[in-house]
Design a protein around this motif. Structure first.
Motif, PDB file in Angstrom:
ATOM      1  N   ILE A   1      -6.983  10.344  -1.467  1.00  0.00           N
ATOM      2  CA  ILE A   1      -7.575   8.745  -1.550  1.00  0.00           C
ATOM      3  C   ILE A   1      -6.600   8.182  -0.212  1.00  0.00           C
ATOM      4  N   PRO A   2      -7.382   7.311   0.339  1.00  0.00           N
ATOM      5  CA  PRO A   2      -7.492   6.253   1.081  1.00  0.00           C
ATOM      6  C   PRO A   2      -6.216   5.156   1.308  1.00  0.00           C
TER       7      PRO A   2
ATOM      8  N   ARG B   1      -2.568   1.544  -9.900  1.00  0.00           N
ATOM      9  CA  ARG B   1      -3.304   1.178 -11.476  1.00  0.00           C
ATOM     10  C   ARG B   1      -3.514   1.877 -12.836  1.00  0.00           C
TER      11      ARG B   1
ATOM     12  N   VAL C   1      -5.324   0.039  -6.458  1.00  0.00           N
ATOM     13  CA  VAL C   1      -5.870  -0.076  -7.359  1.00  0.00           C
ATOM     14  C   VAL C   1      -6.139   1.218  -8.132  1.00  0.00           C
ATOM     15  N   VAL C   2      -5.781   2.350  -7.429  1.00  0.00           N
ATOM     16  CA  VAL C   2      -6.018   4.057  -8.091  1.00  0.00           C
ATOM     17  C   VAL C   2      -4.095   4.033  -8.763  1.00  0.00           C
TER      18      VAL C   2
ATOM     19  N   THR D   1      -5.087  13.387  -4.555  1.00  0.00           N
ATOM     20  CA  THR D   1      -4.604  12.259  -4.437  1.00  0.00           C
ATOM     21  C   THR D   1      -3.729  11.547  -3.172  1.00  0.00           C
TER      22      THR D   1
ATOM     23  N   ALA E   1       1.088  -1.481   0.003  1.00  0.00           N
ATOM     24  CA  ALA E   1       0.083   0.225   0.170  1.00  0.00           C
ATOM     25  C   ALA E   1       0.798   1.509  -0.075  1.00  0.00           C
TER      26      ALA E   1
ATOM     27  N   SER F   1      -5.798   2.328   1.472  1.00  0.00           N
ATOM     28  CA  SER F   1      -5.926   0.635   1.108  1.00  0.00           C
ATOM     29  C   SER F   1      -6.521   1.144  -0.403  1.00  0.00           C
ATOM     30  N   ALA F   2      -7.229   2.071  -1.060  1.00  0.00           N
ATOM     31  CA  ALA F   2      -7.889   2.342  -1.997  1.00  0.00           C
ATOM     32  C   ALA F   2      -6.540   2.298  -3.595  1.00  0.00           C
ATOM     33  N   ALA F   3      -5.038   2.609  -2.931  1.00  0.00           N
ATOM     34  CA  ALA F   3      -4.904   3.376  -3.575  1.00  0.00           C
ATOM     35  C   ALA F   3      -3.899   2.387  -5.017  1.00  0.00           C
TER      36      ALA F   3
END
Length: 588
Positions: free
Chosen positions: A149-150, A159, A156-157, A146, A81, A152-154
């Motif tokens: 953005i949490p 990519r 996916v974002v 950016t 992460a 945990s979602a890093a």
């Protein structure tokens, strides 16, 4: 020394040598280009290579396509992460940069060559500076976006950002390739090919040696002039230390190279293997630079004496006396820095500046004195008295031709780059950037921390290396700028300046610095804390000023060019007083 340490040493030497030689060629081009602009004449733009349009399209398309493939490959790789968060920020920022830079290039192309479709027609009506300002605002907005953005979602974002960046690169490269016209394309690269053409030409020119010259010393002098300029860079750090974890065998081997530590703290706690990003970390530090730079005098003196030419001898004597005179002032001007930094190791000096303030703020007078002495030591305008077209022609290398002459010229420009790197290391923080510590960005004033952004060890180290080479290039450009803006001294003025102005000022600066350092060492803790806050304020000034300077520079480059020829010389004033010059063609 293990085999991997030997291999890393060779890699570091190659990096330094290639940087010096390439930058010497580019500095030669910049020198000529600036002279042509000032004197309103054709610059170094004659060397040209004609390439088929298919080859040019490949050259235009291949680099962005390769970067696009690399970006998409990064998107497919698993990452933790924190690493994904860093990749997300970098990819998003690069995507914004590619977007506004591509729009500016296509806008300029549509304006100069004419639009080929409605989209380019609309783009041609947009002011390029508006695109740039929009890009700057997009960079700031994307950074804060950016950060929201949490973690945990890093992944996916990250990519998505990498794929978007790859698509942008691919589309931009493909469209730029399509804009290449048919037929043979002249490749000039803004005239930078001219330096390469000159080098090739000099290799094949006749090596002339005067009849009564000392053949051995005549051949040895160019080597002695070039060698010190190359080896003095060895002790200058071009980046911070790297920390590699051990794979369990307790010996630093090739298997440890992929194990670069993910993060390090500000104190650089490393239980594995440490690699310095400098060729040689000598405990004598800057004293080695002074010692090696002093041997350059021998090359100039030998060239003047061995040529059996009175003009060469005069040039050699001038060079030797000037360099010896200014070495004294140059050495004493940085004694104040030794007192403050408490070390002669260049790595320790950079680290002190990172923890406190850059040298330009704590020793401003020393910077001016050192810069003047350095210009005299490298024999560049306004201190180019070893040469003089109206007096002694080319001075100590008037009897040199071919590649030996090229070695003198290369040595001069390598000295320019090395001296720029030394100035950056001593007075401009070396590889350090304001508020960028070993663990990431820490915006802090004293004990109050305003902003923190953690970065990986690799990202910080890469940023440090890029910052060092960027600062060196900028400082070299400043020194090139001197040549076409300052008038040259007479020889007696040069010697008087060195012995009666610079030398006394360096002694005064050294004594005042010693007194101030003693006073600060015995000052109460409150005053020391206040000085640390003042040091942090200097970092803020550099950060804000640097950002504003970059924006102003790019905006200035994008400003529409208006040519206005100005003739200002003694002959033009005489001609104007006599009624002006003839407009009709001259008659025999």
């Amino acid at each position: 020394m293990t085999s991997v340490e030997l291999a890393l040493a060779i890699v570091k030497i190659l990096i330094v040598v290639l940087f010096l030689l390439n930058m010497a060629a580019i500095a030669t081009w910049a020198d000529r280009r600036q002279g042509a602009m000032v004197q309103d004449r054709v610059g170094p733009n004659r060397a040209v290579v004609y390439l088929p349009s298919l080859v040019v399209r490949g050259i235009v398309f291949f680099p962005p396509a390769l970067l696009a493939a690399l970006s998409v490959f990064t998107a497919t790789r698993p990452a933790s992460a924190p690493a994904a968060a860093e990749t997300m920020v970098a990819a998003a920022q690069f995507a914004v940069a590619v977007a506004w830079l591509g729009l500016i290039v296509f806008c300029a192309s549509a304006r100069s060559g004419g639009p080929i479709n409605p989209a380019e027609e609309a783009l041609a009506r947009v002011e390029p500076r508006s695109i740039f300002y929009g890009g700057v605002m997009a960079h700031v907005a994307v950074f804060f976006l950016t950060q929201a953005i949490p973690l945990s979602a890093a992944p996916v974002v990250a990519r998505i950002a990498c794929v978007l960046l790859g698509a942008l690169l691919l589309v931009t490269g493909a469209y730029a390739a399509l804009r290449v016209p048919e037929g043979k394309i002249p490749l000039r690269l803004l005239g930078t090919l001219h330096a390469a053409a000159d080098a090739i030409k000099m290799i094949w020119k006749e090596d002339f040696i005067p009849k009564n010259a000392d053949r051995l010393l005549h051949s040895l002098a160019p080597l002695l002039a070039m060698f010190p300029a190359l080896v003095t860079f060895a002790v200058i750090p071009f980046g911070d230390k790297l920390c590699f974890e051990d794979n369990g065998d307790g010996v630093f081997g090739f298997g440890d190279l992929p194990l670069l530590k993910r993060t390090v703290d500000q104190a650089f706690t490393c239980s594995g293997h440490v690699v310095n990003l400098q060729v040689a970390d000598l405990n004598v530090g800057i004293l080695y630079i002074f010692a090696m730079a002093g041997t350059g005098i021998i090359g100039a003196a030998l060239a003047g004496w061995a040529s059996d030419n009175k003009f060469s001898l005069l040039g050699g004597l001038r060079a030797a006396s000037q360099m010896v005179s200014y070495e004294v002032a140059m050495g004493l001007s940085v004694v104040g820095l030794f007192i403050i930094y408490g070390s002669v190791r260049l790595g320790d000096m950079v680290q002190w500046q990172a923890e406190h303030a850059w040298g330009i703020f704590v020793q401003p007078l020393a910077f001016i004195l050192f810069l003047a002495a350095l210009a005299a030591e490298t024999k560049r305008i306004p201190f180019d008295q070893p040469e003089g077209e109206s007096e002694i022609v080319a001075g100590y290398f008037v009897e040199y031709s071919g590649m030996k002459f090229g070695m003198f010229m290369t040595g001069e420009y390598v000295e320019l780059i090395t001296s720029s790197a030394l100035l950056v290391t001593l007075f401009f923080g070396g590889y350090h950037l304001p508020f960028l510590d070993r663990d990431g960005i820490n915006v802090a004033f004293g004990d109050a921390t305003l902003f923190q952004y953690k970065m990986t060890h690799f990202a910080v180290s890469l940023t440090y290396v890029l910052a060092f080479f960027g600062k060196t290039i900028l400082m070299a450009w400043v020194q090139v700028f001197f040549r076409w803006t300052l008038p040259r001294f007479r020889y007696d003025q040069v010697m008087r300046l060195g012995w009666t102005k610079l030398l006394p000022l360096t002694i005064v600066n050294m004594m005042v610095t010693g007194i101030v350092v003693l006073a600060v060492d015995s000052a109460p803790a409150g005053l020391v804390g206040g000085l640390q806050v003042a040091a942090d304020v200097t970092h803020a000034i550099v950060a804000v000023g640097g950002f504003a300077a970059v924006v102003a520079l790019i905006a200035g480059l994008l400003e529409p060019v208006e040519r206005q020829r100005t003739v200002n010389s003694t002959s033009s004033r005489f001609a104007a007083a006599a009624g002006g010059t003839k407009a009709s063609p001259q008659q025999a």
